[in-house]
Design an enzyme around this catalytic site. Structure first.
Site, PDB file in Angstrom:
ATOM      1  N   CYS A  22       0.830  -1.206   0.000  1.00 48.66           N
ATOM      2  CA  CYS A  22       0.000   0.000   0.000  1.00 48.66           C
ATOM      3  C   CYS A  22       0.867   1.260   0.000  1.00 48.66           C
ATOM      4  O   CYS A  22       0.473   2.293  -0.559  1.00 48.66           O
ATOM      5  CB  CYS A  22      -0.955  -0.002   1.193  1.00 48.66           C
ATOM      6  N   HIS A  70      -1.475   1.291   7.406  1.00 49.44           N
ATOM      7  CA  HIS A  70      -1.999   1.244   6.043  1.00 49.44           C
ATOM      8  C   HIS A  70      -1.886   2.628   5.415  1.00 49.44           C
ATOM      9  O   HIS A  70      -2.095   3.647   6.086  1.00 49.44           O
ATOM     10  CB  HIS A  70      -3.455   0.791   6.062  1.00 49.44           C
TER      11      HIS A  70
END
Length: 412
Positions: free
Chosen positions: A51, A359
């Site tokens: 990510c 994330h």
């Protein structure tokens, strides 16, 4: 009224995902059929904790002068013989994201190319997005650089009767001499450290003889005024940067201007940070103030949220307020070089979680329709301007010029 500290930023992430829930796949298909796929609005597959890479690639994809350079094929003539694989893979990826008809593409070819040079990015472990950005920009520069002059170029700046000789491309050393007899008056050496012990440097050494699309878009220059507090002798130093790492002066709430003010405020170097003053012929305390000598066309701010003090590691979840338009950098730019003081936001990298796991997502403004989009790996959705401001912002991309729609290479 006391300001409230922001909550766990994963709560912010959950709120954002609830607002853009695409669990109903039938509605997604109907939506995609109802409207044509927008240029530059393409999701990226997560290849296993990638990510961080996807968020950076989305922001670079939103900088259309960079995209146009690759779509037009201009990069081909600049490619270095032995270091063009990553740049070529980047060009193909930008082409897929801008000219392809898929809602989602895989960055696996680019990841493999960059992983040959930096194997850490092949691992299925979380990496720092800012560190990845520095590596990518450096690799693209190395692959596309061109010579424009001699490597040992000197400039002279008149500083009140003292001529400061700056060897361009050697950022860690600067000497002053008297204009009449050439006597050296002082020398300053300074090393820049990165938070978290990262091996990369935001302040990249680059010779003046090397130019690329990366230096033309992202490279700026800082000027340091260093004053010995004993003899008041003044020396000057220039330092090239592609990313400015800004300290965060509050644990709860502050503005981007306050972060900038903290970075550019005068510092005092004492104890182990003393400089060697050639005029005093000994180490002395010194006052240092930085200013921007050359402002880049696209400036990238790294908000230093990760704080490491010995074994203690923590993340600052400060809610930092940053403008979408008219960011004024003129207070920090050397007066002679205030050509483009106003900047507009074009991309944001968000980080949710902490140092051990988290994330990354990205917010990017699309050039074609002037709309903001949220990119969460394969999940892509339009967002209002009001949603761009979050307490999870980690990297901010600003441009001093409005972007035009990139023009692909003409097929004749």
């Amino acid at each position: 009224m006391a300001s409230r500290c922001p909550p766990d930023d994963f709560k912010i992430y959950y709120v954002l995902t609830e607002c853009t829930d695409y669990s109903d796949t039938s509605s997604v298909k109907e939506s995609s059929m109802a409207q044509q796929h927008s240029q530059g609005v393409t999701g990226l597959r997560n290849l296993g904790n990638t990510c961080y890479m996807n968020a950076i690639l989305q922001c670079l994809c939103s900088i259309t002068p960079l995209v146009e350079y690759f779509l037009s094929g201009k990069y081909i003539t600049a490619l270095q013989k032995d270091s063009g694989e990553a740049a070529t893979a980047f060009a193909y990826l930008m082409t897929d994201m801008w000219l392809g008809d898929s809602d989602c593409v895989s960055p696996e070819v680019f990841r493999a190319a960059i992983g040959k040079i930096y194997p850490a990015f092949l691992k299925r472990t979380q990496q720092d997005a800012q560190e990845f950005l520095i590596y990518v920009l450096n690799e693209l520069h190395e692959a596309l650089k061109k010579g424009i002059g001699t490597g040992r170029e000197w400039r002279q700046m008149d500083q009140g009767g003292i001529l400061a000789e700056v060897q361009v491309g050697h950022e860690e050393s600067l000497s002053l001499r008297d204009g009449s007899d050439g006597k050296r008056q002082g020398e300053y050496r300074r090393k820049k450290t990165q938070e978290n012990g990262l091996s990369t440097k935001c302040y990249r050494k680059v010779a003046s003889s090397e130019s690329s699309i990366i230096t033309r878009l992202f490279e700026g220059q800082l000027n340091y005024d260093i004053v010995c507090l004993k003899c008041e002798n003044c020396t000057y130093k220039n330092e090239v940067f592609t990313v400015l790492s800004l300290p965060i002066p509050s644990e709860c709430e502050c503005s981007l201007q306050e972060c900038l003010g903290c970075f550019f405020q005068q510092d005092t170097l004492t104890w182990n940070n003393q400089i060697h003053c050639a005029f005093c012929e000994s180490k002395q305390d010194a006052a240092v103030r930085a200013s921007i000598a050359k402002a880049p066309k696209t400036v990238i701010f790294h908000l230093k949220r990760f704080d490491c003090q010995g074994r203690v590691k923590r993340k600052l979840r400060t809610d930092i307020h940053y403008p979408l338009n008219n960011l004024d950098l003129s207070p920090y730019i050397y007066p002679l070089f205030r050509k483009h003081p106003k900047y507009s936001l074009c991309g944001v990298v968000n980080h949710f979680g902490d140092l051990d796991g988290g994330h990354y997502t990205a917010f990017c403004k699309n050039t074609v329709n002037q709309t903001w989009y949220s990119f969460d790996d394969t999940r892509v959705c339009e967002i209002p301007d009001s949603a761009v401001q979050t307490a999870a912002a980690y990297l901010l991309f600003y441009s001093c010029q409005p972007f035009s729609i990139p023009t692909p290479k003409c097929k004749c």
